[in-house]
Design an enzyme around this catalytic site. Structure first.
Site, PDB file in Angstrom:
ATOM      1  N   CYS A   2       0.847  -1.177   0.000  1.00 55.73           N
ATOM      2  CA  CYS A   2       0.000   0.000   0.000  1.00 55.73           C
ATOM      3  C   CYS A   2       0.888   1.236   0.000  1.00 55.73           C
ATOM      4  O   CYS A   2       2.075   1.154   0.314  1.00 55.73           O
ATOM      5  CB  CYS A   2      -0.868   0.010   1.239  1.00 55.73           C
ATOM      6  SG  CYS A   2      -1.762  -1.525   1.454  1.00 55.73           S
ATOM      7  N   ARG A  27       1.766   1.287  -6.180  1.00 56.04           N
ATOM      8  CA  ARG A  27       2.019   0.392  -5.048  1.00 56.04           C
ATOM      9  C   ARG A  27       0.776  -0.374  -4.611  1.00 56.04           C
ATOM     10  O   ARG A  27       0.864  -1.300  -3.809  1.00 56.04           O
ATOM     11  CB  ARG A  27       2.540   1.202  -3.859  1.00 56.04           C
ATOM     12  CG  ARG A  27       3.924   1.755  -4.075  1.00 56.04           C
ATOM     13  CD  ARG A  27       4.425   2.360  -2.805  1.00 56.04           C
ATOM     14  NE  ARG A  27       4.619   1.342  -1.801  1.00 56.04           N
ATOM     15  CZ  ARG A  27       5.799   0.929  -1.365  1.00 56.04           C
ATOM     16  NH1 ARG A  27       6.885   1.452  -1.860  1.00 56.04           N
ATOM     17  NH2 ARG A  27       5.892   0.014  -0.442  1.00 56.04           N
ATOM     18  N   TRP A  73      -3.786  -1.979  -1.325  1.00 60.63           N
ATOM     19  CA  TRP A  73      -3.762  -3.285  -1.997  1.00 60.63           C
ATOM     20  C   TRP A  73      -4.278  -4.255  -0.946  1.00 60.63           C
ATOM     21  O   TRP A  73      -3.614  -4.502   0.059  1.00 60.63           O
ATOM     22  CB  TRP A  73      -2.332  -3.628  -2.423  1.00 60.63           C
ATOM     23  CG  TRP A  73      -2.215  -4.904  -3.201  1.00 60.63           C
ATOM     24  CD1 TRP A  73      -2.325  -5.056  -4.545  1.00 60.63           C
ATOM     25  CD2 TRP A  73      -1.929  -6.208  -2.671  1.00 60.63           C
ATOM     26  NE1 TRP A  73      -2.139  -6.375  -4.885  1.00 60.63           N
ATOM     27  CE2 TRP A  73      -1.903  -7.094  -3.755  1.00 60.63           C
ATOM     28  CE3 TRP A  73      -1.715  -6.709  -1.387  1.00 60.63           C
ATOM     29  CZ2 TRP A  73      -1.659  -8.462  -3.603  1.00 60.63           C
ATOM     30  CZ3 TRP A  73      -1.467  -8.061  -1.236  1.00 60.63           C
ATOM     31  CH2 TRP A  73      -1.443  -8.925  -2.342  1.00 60.63           C
ATOM     32  N   ASN A  99       0.308   0.102   6.235  1.00 62.78           N
ATOM     33  CA  ASN A  99       0.841  -0.774   5.200  1.00 62.78           C
ATOM     34  C   ASN A  99       1.460  -1.944   5.937  1.00 62.78           C
ATOM     35  O   ASN A  99       2.249  -1.757   6.853  1.00 62.78           O
ATOM     36  CB  ASN A  99       1.910   0.019   4.413  1.00 62.78           C
ATOM     37  CG  ASN A  99       2.539  -0.799   3.294  1.00 62.78           C
ATOM     38  OD1 ASN A  99       2.078  -1.881   2.972  1.00 62.78           O
ATOM     39  ND2 ASN A  99       3.599  -0.245   2.713  1.00 62.78           N
ATOM     40  N   GLY A 100       1.114  -3.178   5.566  1.00 60.47           N
ATOM     41  CA  GLY A 100       1.659  -4.352   6.259  1.00 60.47           C
ATOM     42  C   GLY A 100       0.525  -5.259   6.704  1.00 60.47           C
ATOM     43  O   GLY A 100      -0.613  -5.116   6.256  1.00 60.47           O
ATOM     44  N   GLU A 488      10.878 -15.144 -17.979  1.00 66.74           N
ATOM     45  CA  GLU A 488      10.523 -13.731 -17.817  1.00 66.74           C
ATOM     46  C   GLU A 488       9.533 -13.294 -18.902  1.00 66.74           C
ATOM     47  O   GLU A 488       8.595 -12.536 -18.639  1.00 66.74           O
ATOM     48  CB  GLU A 488      11.796 -12.871 -17.837  1.00 66.74           C
ATOM     49  CG  GLU A 488      11.581 -11.370 -17.813  1.00 66.74           C
ATOM     50  CD  GLU A 488      10.836 -10.848 -16.578  1.00 66.74           C
ATOM     51  OE1 GLU A 488      10.630 -11.599 -15.618  1.00 66.74           O
ATOM     52  OE2 GLU A 488      10.447  -9.668 -16.607  1.00 66.74           O
ATOM     53  N   LYS A 492       5.976 -11.748 -18.046  1.00 68.49           N
ATOM     54  CA  LYS A 492       5.565 -10.426 -18.532  1.00 68.49           C
ATOM     55  C   LYS A 492       4.213 -10.519 -19.230  1.00 68.49           C
ATOM     56  O   LYS A 492       3.326  -9.726 -19.001  1.00 68.49           O
ATOM     57  CB  LYS A 492       6.648  -9.929 -19.505  1.00 68.49           C
ATOM     58  CG  LYS A 492       6.988  -8.497 -19.469  1.00 68.49           C
ATOM     59  CD  LYS A 492       7.761  -7.970 -18.309  1.00 68.49           C
ATOM     60  CE  LYS A 492       7.366  -8.386 -16.960  1.00 68.49           C
ATOM     61  NZ  LYS A 492       8.252  -8.140 -15.879  1.00 68.49           N
ATOM     62  N   GLU A 495       1.368 -11.181 -16.752  1.00 69.11           N
ATOM     63  CA  GLU A 495       1.116 -10.025 -15.881  1.00 69.11           C
ATOM     64  C   GLU A 495       0.284  -8.945 -16.564  1.00 69.11           C
ATOM     65  O   GLU A 495      -0.637  -8.411 -15.974  1.00 69.11           O
ATOM     66  CB  GLU A 495       2.448  -9.351 -15.501  1.00 69.11           C
ATOM     67  CG  GLU A 495       3.149  -9.917 -14.305  1.00 69.11           C
ATOM     68  CD  GLU A 495       4.375  -9.090 -13.953  1.00 69.11           C
ATOM     69  OE1 GLU A 495       5.236  -8.897 -14.826  1.00 69.11           O
ATOM     70  OE2 GLU A 495       4.466  -8.641 -12.807  1.00 69.11           O
ATOM     71  N   HIS A 511       8.786 -33.284 -22.317  1.00 68.28           N
ATOM     72  CA  HIS A 511       8.499 -34.053 -21.103  1.00 68.28           C
ATOM     73  C   HIS A 511       7.163 -33.666 -20.476  1.00 68.28           C
ATOM     74  O   HIS A 511       6.965 -33.893 -19.292  1.00 68.28           O
ATOM     75  CB  HIS A 511       9.652 -33.883 -20.098  1.00 68.28           C
ATOM     76  CG  HIS A 511      10.963 -34.337 -20.666  1.00 68.28           C
ATOM     77  ND1 HIS A 511      11.309 -35.663 -20.764  1.00 68.28           N
ATOM     78  CD2 HIS A 511      11.987 -33.634 -21.209  1.00 68.28           C
ATOM     79  CE1 HIS A 511      12.507 -35.753 -21.342  1.00 68.28           C
ATOM     80  NE2 HIS A 511      12.933 -34.533 -21.618  1.00 68.28           N
ATOM     81  N   LYS A 610       3.299  -2.795  -7.180  1.00 71.00           N
ATOM     82  CA  LYS A 610       4.698  -2.684  -7.582  1.00 71.00           C
ATOM     83  C   LYS A 610       5.649  -3.308  -6.576  1.00 71.00           C
ATOM     84  O   LYS A 610       6.563  -4.022  -6.926  1.00 71.00           O
ATOM     85  CB  LYS A 610       5.047  -1.205  -7.796  1.00 71.00           C
ATOM     86  CG  LYS A 610       6.463  -0.955  -8.272  1.00 71.00           C
ATOM     87  CD  LYS A 610       6.664  -1.490  -9.667  1.00 71.00           C
ATOM     88  CE  LYS A 610       8.074  -1.320 -10.169  1.00 71.00           C
ATOM     89  NZ  LYS A 610       8.318  -2.169 -11.348  1.00 71.00           N
TER      90      LYS A 610
HETATM   91  O1  M6R Z   1      11.198  -4.980  -6.087  1.00 71.08           O
HETATM   92  P1  M6R Z   1      11.593  -6.385  -6.357  1.00 71.08           P
HETATM   93  O2  M6R Z   1      12.551  -6.522  -7.488  1.00 71.08           O
HETATM   94  O3  M6R Z   1      12.109  -7.089  -5.123  1.00 71.08           O
HETATM   95  O4  M6R Z   1      10.251  -7.114  -6.763  1.00 71.08           O
HETATM   96  C1  M6R Z   1      10.197  -8.492  -6.978  1.00 71.08           C
HETATM   97  C2  M6R Z   1       8.905  -8.888  -7.662  1.00 71.08           C
HETATM   98  O5  M6R Z   1       7.815  -8.588  -6.843  1.00 71.08           O
HETATM   99  C3  M6R Z   1       8.731  -8.197  -9.010  1.00 71.08           C
HETATM  100  O6  M6R Z   1       9.798  -8.447  -9.852  1.00 71.08           O
HETATM  101  C4  M6R Z   1       7.425  -8.668  -9.678  1.00 71.08           C
HETATM  102  O7  M6R Z   1       7.529  -9.996 -10.060  1.00 71.08           O
HETATM  103  C5  M6R Z   1       7.088  -7.769 -10.875  1.00 71.08           C
HETATM  104  N1  M6R Z   1       5.672  -7.593 -10.956  1.00 71.08           N
HETATM  105  C6  M6R Z   1       7.553  -8.294 -12.152  1.00 71.08           C
HETATM  106  O8  M6R Z   1       7.154  -7.592 -13.271  1.00 71.08           O
END
Ligand code: M6R
Length: 615
Positions: A2, A27, A73, A99-100, A488, A492, A495, A511, A610
């Site tokens: 958050c 965030r 969030w 936040n937490g 990755e 991507k 996401e 496999h 984020k």
């Molecule tokens: O800030 P960080 O690099 O520690 O974050 C790690 C992951 O949360 C972050 O890479 C997440 O997977 C992203 N949404 C990827 O696009």
């Protein structure tokens, strides 16, 4: 996850907080709220949806000299107005944003049961708000100022879990309190005004003088002053730091989305990350902040990388690079697993965390666990002054500039580049020759130009994206260093476009995943020249034989059976050490354009945030 902004100063609380929330929305973005304290008491406005909904609800009603605000969030409770922050205690005295996660909130509620406090939400946060109100009421005999502070302190010592909080009290119009444990919180020092926020980005346009709070610290602010102490009342000396990034970097400029901006910024972000980091004889890398001597580094028998998400994929690339060029055994662990796994490690193991935000709680907790066990810890990190950067013994900043798009792009390629430079440095401390070092440095310096050339294909990739946006499944396949890039690529795509995508080592497809191949499931192949190129081609043919559409991303030097491949995207010929970076660019562009075709909100994908500051 958050975002928090709190303000105390001269009558612009609402405006400053709203601006801050907009900058923090990445965030967490399921609901937001603002509470301002004025002569009528606490004026709270909360809305579900994006910050713009809150802005509309507030209208011109942005005055006030003291306030707290939040973008959420959801962890406990649905996305509803009642669950949105700020929460106000049932006696109307205390307002709080958090936040937490408060793990023992049910026992707090039980404790408050029968004491006259009621609950309007399903959140853990409201329990803490009422607990502060309870302690505030109990401390009636004390003078007002320390009464509020004491009530916050006392309540926080009962919290099991994590918090970054900002709190105000109706009886104390000249006071704002913030505290942290496990969730980031910073103080911004202004002229006749002070701020608190969960992220520098929220307030860097107001002041560049920042204090980073540490865990179990509480800050007590007025508009002119602030003091920091621990939750058990020990005074703490504040260290004021200057934020050195240009706030314009966090603006969209001429781009439509931050994801687009950040993809196209990569020639620059990579240049910034390597600037001043090669030796005078251009044969190795130099890093200022490792805080470990070459002897220390030479005695590392093993490196364990810790990270989450995209950063974990960067670690997998680092594993290939460091084993290949420095000949040091490397393991890569999900930070969330490592901290509970109690893995046996050799005594000369070096731990390296990779994190863009430097605030990911799983990674931070894993680093703390490694430190408790006495291991040396380093980080590769994009956020100067972040918790992970501060808690590791040393590290390397990425200098990629703020990454606002929730899907990581430029931070990923910069993490790979730093890993390549680290592989070079560690290699040169061991058996990598001077000549090989010179060749690698030369190759690294070509990177920004080659990335620009790859980006020049964005138009062609957008055309391919149009064709493939209709599919609901997709495989990403690559071998060796291209395997993490395939992972990755799949992350991507899922996401930002919500297409189901999976990454595999190309040969692994036989496999199991091959069962998915059909005309409705395209495969993205990542092919680079070298000893296994022919084997990658064979894997491609296996897909074609099952009528699976194939998009092939390949180096210019790869000879492809073009007639058998549906789409080909070429990247410039380059040294193998920078191949993973160049091959990542088309993955990013493909995901971005496919998501646009599908009408998705690329910068704020559903359910994501984020920086993940809850476990
Ligand atoms: O800030 P960080 O690099 O520690 O974050 C790690 C992951 O949360 C972050 O890479 C997440 O997977 C992203 N949404 C990827 O696009």
């Amino acid at each position: 996850m958050c975002g928090i902004v709190g303000y105390i100063g001269r009558d612009r609380a609402g405006r400053v907080m709203l601006d801050g929330l907009k900058r923090l929305e990445y965030r967490g973005y399921d609901s937001s709220g603002i509470a301002v304290l004025n002569s009528a008491g606490i004026q709270s406005t909360r809305r579900t949806g994006r910050v713009k909904e809150l802005e509309v609800a507030l209208g011109e009603n942005l005055g006030g000299t003291l306030g707290i605000s939040h973008t959420r969030w959801a962890t406990h409770g649905d996305v509803t107005v009642a669950n949105a922050h700020p929460h106000v205690s049932s006696d109307g005295k205390i307002a709080l944003v958090h936040n937490g996660v408060i793990e023992n909130y049910l026992s707090m509620k039980k404790f408050l049961d029968g004491k006259g406090y009621t609950f309007q939400s399903d959140t853990d946060t409201e329990a803490l708000t009422n607990l502060i109100a309870y302690h505030y009421d109990k401390e009636k005999e004390q003078d007002n100022k320390s009464r509020f502070l004491e009530a916050v302190r006392k309540s926080l010592t009962h919290v099991e879990g994590t918090f970054g909080v900002a709190v105000l009290c109706t009886d104390c119009p000249g006071e704002l309190i913030g505290a942290r444990k496990g969730s980031p919180l910073i103080i911004g020092i202004g002229k006749n005004e002070n701020l608190i926020a969960s992220d520098v980005n929220a307030i860097a346009h107001c002041t560049q003088n920042i204090v980073y709070l540490n865990d179990n610290e509480v800050v007590h602010l007025s508009s002119e002053d602030f003091s920091i102490s621990t939750t058990n009342s020990t005074k703490v000396e504040a260290i004021i730091q200057t934020v050195d990034w240009d706030t314009a970097q966090a603006e969209l400029g001429d781009y439509s989305h931050f994801m687009e901006k950040e993809i196209f910024e990569q020639p620059e972000s990579l240049k910034n990350g390597m600037r001043g980091r090669f030796s005078d004889d251009a044969s190795t890398a130099v890093f200022g902040g490792l805080n470990l001597s070459p002897q220390d580094l030479r005695s590392a028998d093993r490196i364990v990388f810790l990270a989450c998400g995209t950063a974990w994929h960067a670690c997998l690339v680092a594993e290939y690079l460091i084993e290949r060029f420095a000949r040091i055994p490397v393991e890569v662990e999900y930070a969330s697993e490592f901290r509970y796994r109690n893995a046996p490690l050799d005594k000369n193991t070096l731990i390296i965390a990779i994190s863009q935000s430097g605030e990911t709680i799983d990674t931070l907790a894993a680093i703390r666990e490694a430190k408790r066990k006495g291991y040396r810890t380093l980080s590769i990190n994009n956020s100067v002054g972040s918790s992970i950067a501060r808690e590791c013994e040393g590290g390397i900043y990425q200098y990629a500039g703020p990454e606002i798009g929730v899907a990581s792009t430029k931070a990923f390629t910069s993490q790979i580049m730093i890993s390549a430079m680290l592989a070079l440095y560690l290699g040169r401390l061991r058996s990598l020759s001077y000549g090989d070092g010179v060749e690698i440095v030369k190759a690294m310096k070509t990177l920004p130009k080659l990335v620009s050339e790859t980006l020049d294909q964005s138009g062609a990739i957008a055309t391919i994206a149009k064709k493939y946006a209709k599919y609901e499944d997709c495989l990403f396949l690559g071998r060796q260093m291209m395997f993490p890039i395939a992972l990755e690529g799949a992350l991507k795509l899922k996401e930002v476009s919500y297409i189901h995508a999976e990454g595999y080592p190309a040969a692994e497809m036989k496999h199991g995943p091959i069962a998915l191949i059909s005309k409705n499931c395209p495969s993205v192949f990542l092919a680079t020249s070298g000893e296994i190129f022919q084997k990658s081609l064979a894997n491609m043919q296996e897909v074609k034989a099952r009528k699976g559409p194939v998009i092939c991303v390949a180096g210019e030097d790869c000879e492809l059976p073009e007639a058998d491949i549906d789409e080909i995207i070429r990247v410039p010929k380059c040294h193998e050490i920078i191949q993973p970076i160049l091959m990542s660019i088309p993955m990013q562009l493909l995901s971005y354009y496919i998501a646009l075709e599908r009408g998705c909100d690329v910068d704020k994908p559903r359910n994501l945030a984020k920086s993940v500051t809850v476990e």
